[in-house]
Design a protein around this motif. Structure first.
Motif, PDB file in Angstrom:
ATOM      1  N   VAL A   1      43.693  43.119  39.778  1.00  0.00           N
ATOM      2  CA  VAL A   1      42.360  42.728  39.514  1.00  0.00           C
ATOM      3  C   VAL A   1      41.270  43.761  39.617  1.00  0.00           C
ATOM      4  O   VAL A   1      41.137  44.615  40.328  1.00  0.00           O
ATOM      5  N   LEU A   2      40.460  43.667  38.513  1.00  0.00           N
ATOM      6  CA  LEU A   2      39.309  44.628  38.494  1.00  0.00           C
ATOM      7  C   LEU A   2      38.169  43.796  37.758  1.00  0.00           C
ATOM      8  O   LEU A   2      38.204  42.647  37.531  1.00  0.00           O
ATOM      9  N   LEU A   3      37.199  44.590  38.148  1.00  0.00           N
ATOM     10  CA  LEU A   3      35.591  43.994  37.778  1.00  0.00           C
ATOM     11  C   LEU A   3      35.428  44.834  36.851  1.00  0.00           C
ATOM     12  O   LEU A   3      35.450  46.168  36.425  1.00  0.00           O
ATOM     13  N   VAL A   4      34.953  44.044  35.371  1.00  0.00           N
ATOM     14  CA  VAL A   4      34.635  44.977  34.288  1.00  0.00           C
ATOM     15  C   VAL A   4      33.073  44.539  34.220  1.00  0.00           C
ATOM     16  O   VAL A   4      32.660  43.368  33.940  1.00  0.00           O
ATOM     17  N   ILE A   5      32.305  45.484  34.082  1.00  0.00           N
ATOM     18  CA  ILE A   5      30.958  45.717  33.900  1.00  0.00           C
ATOM     19  C   ILE A   5      30.219  45.700  32.604  1.00  0.00           C
ATOM     20  O   ILE A   5      30.702  47.116  32.105  1.00  0.00           O
ATOM     21  N   LYS A   6      29.705  44.989  32.017  1.00  0.00           N
ATOM     22  CA  LYS A   6      29.475  45.111  30.616  1.00  0.00           C
ATOM     23  C   LYS A   6      27.931  44.340  30.321  1.00  0.00           C
ATOM     24  O   LYS A   6      27.634  43.370  30.791  1.00  0.00           O
ATOM     25  N   ASN A   7      26.969  45.392  29.866  1.00  0.00           N
ATOM     26  CA  ASN A   7      25.692  44.751  29.606  1.00  0.00           C
ATOM     27  C   ASN A   7      24.892  43.927  30.723  1.00  0.00           C
ATOM     28  O   ASN A   7      24.163  43.150  30.569  1.00  0.00           O
ATOM     29  N   GLY A   8      25.240  44.575  32.024  1.00  0.00           N
ATOM     30  CA  GLY A   8      24.734  44.076  33.098  1.00  0.00           C
ATOM     31  C   GLY A   8      25.377  42.901  33.617  1.00  0.00           C
ATOM     32  O   GLY A   8      24.964  42.387  34.779  1.00  0.00           O
ATOM     33  N   TYR A   9      26.498  42.431  33.227  1.00  0.00           N
ATOM     34  CA  TYR A   9      27.280  41.446  33.789  1.00  0.00           C
ATOM     35  C   TYR A   9      28.570  41.830  34.237  1.00  0.00           C
ATOM     36  O   TYR A   9      28.933  42.810  33.815  1.00  0.00           O
ATOM     37  N   THR A  10      28.966  41.108  35.261  1.00  0.00           N
ATOM     38  CA  THR A  10      30.238  41.742  35.966  1.00  0.00           C
ATOM     39  C   THR A  10      31.463  40.503  35.699  1.00  0.00           C
ATOM     40  O   THR A  10      30.958  39.261  35.951  1.00  0.00           O
ATOM     41  N   PHE A  11      32.391  40.800  35.179  1.00  0.00           N
ATOM     42  CA  PHE A  11      33.658  39.718  35.026  1.00  0.00           C
ATOM     43  C   PHE A  11      34.893  40.183  35.702  1.00  0.00           C
ATOM     44  O   PHE A  11      34.976  41.476  35.727  1.00  0.00           O
ATOM     45  N   GLN A  12      35.509  39.384  36.463  1.00  0.00           N
ATOM     46  CA  GLN A  12      36.758  39.527  37.028  1.00  0.00           C
ATOM     47  C   GLN A  12      37.903  39.664  36.028  1.00  0.00           C
ATOM     48  O   GLN A  12      37.847  38.333  35.315  1.00  0.00           O
ATOM     49  N   VAL A  13      38.579  40.521  35.849  1.00  0.00           N
ATOM     50  CA  VAL A  13      39.524  40.727  35.042  1.00  0.00           C
ATOM     51  C   VAL A  13      40.917  40.850  35.595  1.00  0.00           C
ATOM     52  O   VAL A  13      41.144  41.786  36.238  1.00  0.00           O
ATOM     53  N   SER A  14      41.797  40.030  35.589  1.00  0.00           N
ATOM     54  CA  SER A  14      43.044  40.010  36.243  1.00  0.00           C
ATOM     55  C   SER A  14      44.165  39.902  35.530  1.00  0.00           C
ATOM     56  O   SER A  14      44.376  39.352  34.369  1.00  0.00           O
ATOM     57  N   SER A  15      45.265  40.846  35.872  1.00  0.00           N
ATOM     58  CA  SER A  15      46.613  40.746  35.291  1.00  0.00           C
ATOM     59  C   SER A  15      47.346  39.574  35.725  1.00  0.00           C
ATOM     60  O   SER A  15      47.024  38.732  36.678  1.00  0.00           O
TER      61      SER A  15
END
Length: 417
Positions: free
Chosen positions: A73-87
């Motif tokens: 589980v990682l957080l990807v931060i892009k354009n000011g938004y945060t998304f949880q990206v999970s394998s």
């Protein structure tokens, strides 16, 4: 199904999915956001599941934060938004296998933003139609995967106003005592989200019916001792009255209402006893509420009762009460407690009117008298300084001083050298 194409957060989530897919990985929106889209409501955030490993995700995106790298589980931060990206979950090779290891059917759908395909391998849409919370597969196994799911089931049911399917509910009750095997911080976060639910009363009723409430309480207080005053069932009814008396979803107020109902030996519109305060602080500490949260919640409960009899205080003393950083919550808590118990909001009405009539500068004026002024009069620093300054502040708020000279003259008359 609602497709939030206009939502910039959705667009960025779609671009993350495209990046993963273009690199040869499978990637989908998953969990609550897909559920919300199917239900026609706007998701508050977007979670992504992928066949990519953590190392692959980090190599594809510049700004990532590990929040559970051991679980992919990682957080990807892009354009000011945060998304949880999970394998995909452990032992899951295909997206369907990953879906079948998730908690509840309504959270088990995947959506491919590139093709517009919705994948429902767990019959989630039928349960959404029936307004049902159902564990995926074997309920005991799903709860045992992560015991936080015990309270999460209640929180989601409260948020959506769904019922918990009988088999899932039976397993929940049977395993309720294992809730405390998970971290207290995670329990706290779910508890706060339940408190903020539009129908928190239903959520607390479910906590009681599933035995989770007694698990939470039993870690702090002696259930038999508090039942010498009111049974747990009667205390639940007290809490529901307080919640229904307020339109606010402020979690400070909801937690104060919870503590009032269950952590006071005798829930009544009266000052906290030292024992009550100790139990409230113990509960808030155990579940790792921040220092600020603890101080605010205790202040709301300690101070609110003083508003019930405004005639006992001078105007200056009344204005002094309004300086509290939690004054709005204290007033509202006073209102809901008195409305629930004595059907009178006279004190609230008085202080609310006073608060509304005064400016910030009138409630928090620049002190007319300071310690430097006392030194200039020849007074020696002592414990009396704070007493003099405190009394001077009340007199200033009362309108007794029109100038610094008035304040200095008052000191000379009442505290001669």
């Amino acid at each position: 199904m609602k497709f939030p194409d206009y939502d910039p957060q959705y667009q960025i989530a779609s671009s993350i999915i495209s990046t993963l897919q273009n690199a040869g990985f499978k990637a989908y929106l998953a969990g609550g956001c897909v559920r919300d889209m199917v239900m026609g409501t706007q998701p508050s955030d977007y979670d992504i599941t992928t066949s990519a490993a953590s190392a692959d995700i980090k190599s594809l995106f510049k700004n990532t934060v590990e929040v559970g790298a051991a679980f992919g589980v990682l957080l990807v931060i892009k354009n000011g938004y945060t998304f949880q990206v999970s394998s995909f979950r452990q032992n899951a090779v295909t997206p369907q296998e990953d879906a079948e290891l998730r908690d509840f059917t309504i959270n088990g759908m995947f959506y491919d933003t590139s093709t517009g395909e919705l994948f429902d391998w767990v019959n989630a849409k039928a349960d959404i139609e029936d307004k049902t919370i159902r564990a995926i597969g074997n309920p005991d196994a799903r709860f045992s995967d992560d015991y936080l799911r015990l309270i999460r089931a209640v929180r989601i049911a409260s948020h959506l106003r769904f019922t918990i399917e009988p088999g899932t509910r039976t397993a929940l009750v049977r395993l309720a005592h294992r809730l405390l095997l998970t971290s207290t911080e995670r329990i706290r976060d779910e508890f706060i989200r339940l408190c903020e639910s539009p129908d928190a009363a239903y959520g607390f009723q479910l906590l009681y019916e599933t035995s989770l409430l007694e698990v939470l309480l039993g870690s702090i207080v002696d259930i038999q001792e508090i039942e010498n005053y009111l049974t747990v069932k009667e205390r639940v009814e007290t809490l529901l009255r307080l919640i229904r008396a307020s339109q606010s979803q402020d979690y400070y107020l909801r937690i104060a209402s919870f503590c009032f109902s269950f952590l006071r030996l005798n829930p009544a519109p009266a000052p906290l006893t030292p024992g009550d305060k100790d139990d409230i602080i113990a509960f808030l500490k155990k579940f790792k509420f921040t220092n600020r949260d603890r101080k605010s919640i205790v202040a709301i409960m300690e101070n609110s009762h003083v508003f019930s009899r405004p005639g006992r205080l001078s105007r200056g003393e009344q204005v002094k009460l309004l300086q509290s950083t939690t004054i709005s919550e204290e007033l509202e808590f006073n209102r809901i407690v008195n409305e629930a118990f004595v059907k009178s909001t006279e004190g609230y009405n008085h202080y609310h009117s006073l608060f509304s009539s005064l400016s910030h500068a009138e409630i928090h004026p620049v002190p007319v008298l300071t310690g430097t002024d006392l030194l200039s009069l020849g007074l020696k620093p002592s414990k009396q300084f704070s007493l003099i300054l405190s009394k001077a502040e009340i007199k200033q708020l009362n309108g007794d001083f029109s100038s610094k000279e008035d304040a200095l003259q008052w000191v000379k008359e009442h505290y001669p050298l």
